[in-house]
Design an enzyme around this catalytic site. Structure first.
Site, short mmCIF file in Angstrom:
data_model
loop_
_atom_site.label_atom_id
_atom_site.label_comp_id
_atom_site.label_asym_id
_atom_site.label_seq_id
_atom_site.Cartn_x
_atom_site.Cartn_y
_atom_site.Cartn_z
N SER A 190 33.60 -20.89 79.23
CA SER A 190 33.33 -20.80 77.80
C SER A 190 33.56 -19.43 77.18
CB SER A 190 31.89 -21.22 77.52
OG SER A 190 30.97 -20.35 78.15
N HIS A 218 31.27 -27.64 78.85
CA HIS A 218 32.10 -27.28 77.69
C HIS A 218 33.32 -28.18 77.56
CE1 HIS A 218 29.94 -23.68 76.39
NE2 HIS A 218 29.71 -23.47 77.67
N THR A 246 26.37 -31.74 79.83
CA THR A 246 25.28 -31.50 78.89
C THR A 246 25.37 -32.47 77.72
OG1 THR A 246 24.19 -29.83 77.51
CG2 THR A 246 26.58 -29.81 77.54
N LYS A 249 26.07 -29.95 73.61
CA LYS A 249 27.22 -29.30 72.99
C LYS A 249 28.03 -30.34 72.20
CE LYS A 249 27.23 -25.27 75.96
NZ LYS A 249 25.89 -25.47 76.57
#
Length: 406
Positions: A190, A218, A246, A249
């Site tokens: 990232s 990401h 995740t 995001k």
């Protein structure tokens, strides 16, 4: 003064002197006007255009996602009421795990309270399972992965040069042939915005009989035909032992997860302290994430627009003579090279131009590579980008500012 308090004061003074002291910017996200926020500084509140959010696809402000959260709160309440071992496993948690497993083509998924916890808890649990693990970790892996690996004190840790397959193979070849091995790496890194060669890593894992642990935080939601990440895009998801992601995001919500073989995940569920002793994700968050994932799996146009916006901004930066760093992803880093200057440029963007871009300083990146990090999304227009370029030229390039560069 107690020695510890004195140490805190000394350390903070040193961090401040190096230009690395981090001050929170009082930003208020405006769901109906995203990517505009309200910022409060020096007693004054104003609108500001944010360029550094990790809500990459604006799903955190999507009306359907918000409605799902409201509906779940009304039906199930605001909180989970405890860990899943204590308060039970709700239908929402089960449905979300099934959706995530299907997204990545895996047997099972396991939810955690954050992406950080999912990495730390899972890697620690895996590497504590056997006494003679050899783990091979990319030099730019996230802190959560590093902490999880260090928690397993008996494991032999080998750090390979970032995305360097020759160095990784050198280390794999030198390890005992019969030792259990694990390669830990990310897909999209990232800070630099580069992408790992997943197929080559899988080839080495096959050659040296290593398991693989991939952090896709990401990339999930954005890469691949359904947003399954770079591993889906590159057709190697089935070759990865564990895929971690995740919900905070591109999916615009909160929480982390892992996906993989049912027995492996069942083992982690049974021994990982970061799962066992932590209150489960709240029902409104789980419902919102489930809606977001289902929406994005069918919305390839939104992903295409994200990449269009990123490539457009890179081109505009380059054409304007701004120090844009090479990036093969949706992340657009702009090199500044000094911590104090990066912070100063960020503050000038706020005060003079009503824009916000996060300054990235050591220890997140090496000293001398401090930068601003831009993440243009579907709602950032060409006009917004042109205004940003003009502001950065004024601040960074002497010819565009009578007072000289920042």
């Amino acid at each position: 003064m107690h020695k510890f308090l004195a140490k805190c004061e000394e350390a903070l003074a040193e961090i401040s002197a190096q230009g690395r002291y981090r001050r929170f910017v009082a930003l208020e996200k405006l769901a109906d006007r995203f990517p505009y926020y309200a910022v409060t500084m020096e007693g004054r509140t104003q609108d500001i255009l944010v360029w550094s959010t990790n809500d990459y696809l604006a799903m955190g402000t999507d009306p359907a996602v918000i409605e799902a959260s409201i509906g779940a709160a009304q039906r199930y309440g605001a909180g989970a009421g405890g860990t899943r071992n204590i308060a039970g496993s709700s239908p929402l948690h089960v449905a979300l795990e099934e959706e995530l497993a299907d997204l990545h083509g895996k047997d099972a998924a396991l939810l955690f309270t954050s992406g950080y916890v999912s990495n730390q808890a899972s890697l620690s649990a895996i590497l504590r399972a056997l006494p003679d693990w050899h783990v091979f970790s990319d030099a730019q892996n996230h802190n959560s992965m590093i902490v999880g690996i260090k928690d397993a004190r008996e494991a032999s840790v080998h750090v390979f040069r970032h995305n360097d397959m020759a160095d990784l193979e050198r280390l794999l070849a030198a390890a005992p042939a019969d030792a259990p091995k694990l390669i830990a790496f990310e897909s999209v890194y990232s800070m630099d915005g580069d992408i790992a060669p997943l197929a080559e890593i899988c080839d080495l894992a096959d050659k040296y009989e290593a398991l693989t642990y991939l952090d896709e935080v990401h990339a999930v939601g954005m890469y691949g035909a359904q947003g399954g990440g770079v591993s889906e895009r590159d057709g190697v998801a089935h070759r990865i032992t564990i895929i971690e992601g995740t919900l905070a995001k591109a999916f615009g919500c909160h929480g982390g997860y892992i996906t993989g073989d049912f027995k492996v995940l069942d083992y982690i569920r049974s021994v990982a302290a970061g799962f066992i002793f932590t209150t489960a994700l709240p029902p409104p968050t789980v419902a919102a994430a489930l809606t977001s994932i289902r929406t994005l799996r069918a919305d390839h146009a939104r992903r295409e627009l994200l990449f269009n916006r990123a490539e457009t901004l890179k081109a505009k930066f380059a054409a304007a003579g701004l120090p844009v760093m090479p990036s093969s992803s949706h992340i657009v880093p702009l090199m500044i090279g000094d911590a104090a200057r990066a912070t100063a440029v960020s503050m000038r963007l706020i005060r003079e131009f009503g824009m916000y871009a996060t300054p990235i300083n050591y220890p997140t990146v090496p000293r001398g590579t401090e930068r601003l990090r831009f993440t243009p999304g579907p709602k950032h227009t060409d006009t917004m980008m042109d205004d940003l370029v003009a502001a950065l030229q004024h601040i960074l390039l002497p010819a565009h500012s009578p007072a000289g560069p920042a």
